[in-house]
Write a protein that holds these residues in place. Structure first.
Motif, PDB file in Angstrom:
ATOM      1  N   ALA A  39      47.654  32.581  26.564  1.00  0.00           N
ATOM      2  CA  ALA A  39      48.852  31.832  26.945  1.00  0.00           C
ATOM      3  C   ALA A  39      48.529  31.159  28.278  1.00  0.00           C
ATOM      4  O   ALA A  39      48.059  31.811  29.212  1.00  0.00           O
ATOM      5  CB  ALA A  39      50.041  32.770  27.083  1.00  0.00           C
ATOM      6  N   ILE A  40      48.718  29.862  28.373  1.00  0.00           N
ATOM      7  CA  ILE A  40      48.342  29.117  29.575  1.00  0.00           C
ATOM      8  C   ILE A  40      49.205  29.565  30.757  1.00  0.00           C
ATOM      9  O   ILE A  40      50.437  29.472  30.709  1.00  0.00           O
ATOM     10  CB  ILE A  40      48.526  27.597  29.361  1.00  0.00           C
ATOM     11  CG1 ILE A  40      47.742  27.114  28.133  1.00  0.00           C
ATOM     12  CG2 ILE A  40      48.097  26.829  30.611  1.00  0.00           C
ATOM     13  CD1 ILE A  40      46.249  27.203  28.260  1.00  0.00           C
ATOM     14  N   PRO A  41      48.596  30.079  31.833  1.00  0.00           N
ATOM     15  CA  PRO A  41      49.369  30.554  32.993  1.00  0.00           C
ATOM     16  C   PRO A  41      50.048  29.407  33.735  1.00  0.00           C
ATOM     17  O   PRO A  41      49.623  28.253  33.642  1.00  0.00           O
ATOM     18  CB  PRO A  41      48.315  31.248  33.862  1.00  0.00           C
ATOM     19  CG  PRO A  41      47.027  30.611  33.464  1.00  0.00           C
ATOM     20  CD  PRO A  41      47.148  30.271  32.016  1.00  0.00           C
ATOM     21  N   ALA A  42      51.065  29.732  34.495  1.00  0.00           N
ATOM     22  CA  ALA A  42      51.918  28.732  35.140  1.00  0.00           C
ATOM     23  C   ALA A  42      51.168  27.696  35.990  1.00  0.00           C
ATOM     24  O   ALA A  42      51.363  26.484  35.807  1.00  0.00           O
ATOM     25  CB  ALA A  42      52.988  29.426  35.968  1.00  0.00           C
ATOM     26  N   VAL A  99      51.604  21.067  30.245  1.00  0.00           N
ATOM     27  CA  VAL A  99      52.073  21.783  29.063  1.00  0.00           C
ATOM     28  C   VAL A  99      53.047  22.868  29.520  1.00  0.00           C
ATOM     29  O   VAL A  99      53.062  23.250  30.699  1.00  0.00           O
ATOM     30  CB  VAL A  99      50.899  22.428  28.285  1.00  0.00           C
ATOM     31  CG1 VAL A  99      49.958  21.361  27.747  1.00  0.00           C
ATOM     32  CG2 VAL A  99      50.138  23.427  29.164  1.00  0.00           C
ATOM     33  N   PRO A 100      53.887  23.392  28.606  1.00  0.00           N
ATOM     34  CA  PRO A 100      54.808  24.459  28.984  1.00  0.00           C
ATOM     35  C   PRO A 100      54.066  25.731  29.399  1.00  0.00           C
ATOM     36  O   PRO A 100      52.971  26.027  28.898  1.00  0.00           O
ATOM     37  CB  PRO A 100      55.619  24.698  27.698  1.00  0.00           C
ATOM     38  CG  PRO A 100      55.470  23.434  26.917  1.00  0.00           C
ATOM     39  CD  PRO A 100      54.102  22.922  27.225  1.00  0.00           C
ATOM     40  N   PRO A 125      44.430  23.383  26.368  1.00  0.00           N
ATOM     41  CA  PRO A 125      45.690  23.480  25.635  1.00  0.00           C
ATOM     42  C   PRO A 125      45.470  23.289  24.133  1.00  0.00           C
ATOM     43  O   PRO A 125      44.526  22.602  23.713  1.00  0.00           O
ATOM     44  CB  PRO A 125      46.529  22.331  26.209  1.00  0.00           C
ATOM     45  CG  PRO A 125      45.845  21.923  27.468  1.00  0.00           C
ATOM     46  CD  PRO A 125      44.397  22.227  27.274  1.00  0.00           C
ATOM     47  N   ALA A 126      46.333  23.876  23.335  1.00  0.00           N
ATOM     48  CA  ALA A 126      46.246  23.711  21.887  1.00  0.00           C
ATOM     49  C   ALA A 126      46.342  22.234  21.522  1.00  0.00           C
ATOM     50  O   ALA A 126      47.136  21.483  22.081  1.00  0.00           O
ATOM     51  CB  ALA A 126      47.380  24.489  21.211  1.00  0.00           C
ATOM     52  N   GLY A 127      45.462  21.822  20.597  1.00  0.00           N
ATOM     53  CA  GLY A 127      45.488  20.447  20.123  1.00  0.00           C
ATOM     54  C   GLY A 127      44.635  19.479  20.904  1.00  0.00           C
ATOM     55  O   GLY A 127      44.483  18.323  20.510  1.00  0.00           O
TER      56      GLY A 127
END
Length: 250
Positions: A196-199, A207-208, A236-238
């Motif tokens: 999960a991408i950290p803040a 990205v979120p 990020p995904a994609g």
């Protein structure tokens, strides 16, 4: 021709690597032009206060870089002023890294010298309490969101690469180390995991927070298996695709 060995010592750099780097520098600066013969092994052992085994290891590194050729009856001849471009081992996979750098130039956000704590040291595969030059950067093209955020840790012996990395955003730092310092990267160990991408990273990648992505850890090592640099890249995904081909053993 007599050249006095006068080069900086770094505890993280082996003696044969220091000798190799110094000879590569002398070759690049024209002290030993293409076509000339390097001093004999016994002369180099005295010049660098090293064993013959160490000198031979340094010469092998220069040979692998394409700078010299060992010729029977002629000695060690300089055949190039700069290392040959790219990687020669596992070319199909390492070349992909080179091409990624060309297609997605680096934008350096911050460069700082850091001392890694126990947790980060274990994650990167380095010694705790050691000093590293940390490059934080994004990769991408103008007008589009970044495809990656990377924290790259480079041996502080190569402080000069700070300027080179800014001057050549489309080249890997490992390439710049090979070309300007003569230390050959023989292998890159790569580990890929889903995260999960950290803040802080999510903000830079647009990205979120906690959105899905890939974390790729790479360890760049020399011929002796010694770590030269390590990196952690968030994708990020994609925006990034990784593929391999598995071949059945006969």
């Amino acid at each position: 021709m007599e050249v006095v060995a006068d080069f900086p010592y770094a505890m993280s750099i082996t003696l044969y690597t220091r000798i190799s780097e110094e000879l590569a520098r002398l070759i690049a600066n024209g002290v030993y032009p293409v076509g000339t013969v390097l001093p004999a092994e016994h002369t180099l052992t005295e010049q660098f206060d090293a064993s013959r085994h160490t000198v031979r290891a340094a010469l092998r590194q220069l040979q692998d870089l394409g700078l010299i050729a060992r010729r029977r009856g002629s000695g060690t001849v300089v055949i190039a002023a700069r290392p040959k471009a790219g990687f020669s081992q596992s070319l199909s996979s390492l070349e992909d890294l080179v091409q990624l750098a060309v297609r997605s130039p680096r934008t350096i956000k911050q460069v700082q010298e850091v001392v890694v704590d126990v947790e980060l040291a274990a994650y990167l595969g380095v010694g705790p309490g050691t000093r590293w030059l940390k490059f934080s950067s994004t990769r991408g093209v103008d007008g589009a969101p970044p495809v990656a955020w990377t924290d790259l840790y480079v041996d502080t012996h190569y402080k000069g690469v700070r300027k080179l990395a800014r001057e050549h955003p489309d080249r890997l730092v490992s390439e710049l180390i090979e070309e300007h310092y003569g230390r050959r990267i023989a292998s890159v160990e790569q580990t890929i995991s889903a995260v999960a991408i950290p803040a802080p990273v999510a903000k830079e990648l647009e990205v979120p927070v906690d959105s899905p992505g890939l974390l790729i850890r790479r360890q760049y090592k020399d011929q002796a298996g010694q770590l030269v640099e390590a990196s952690c890249s968030y994708h990020p995904a994609g925006r990034y695709e990784f593929s391999t081909t598995l071949i059945r053993e006969q």
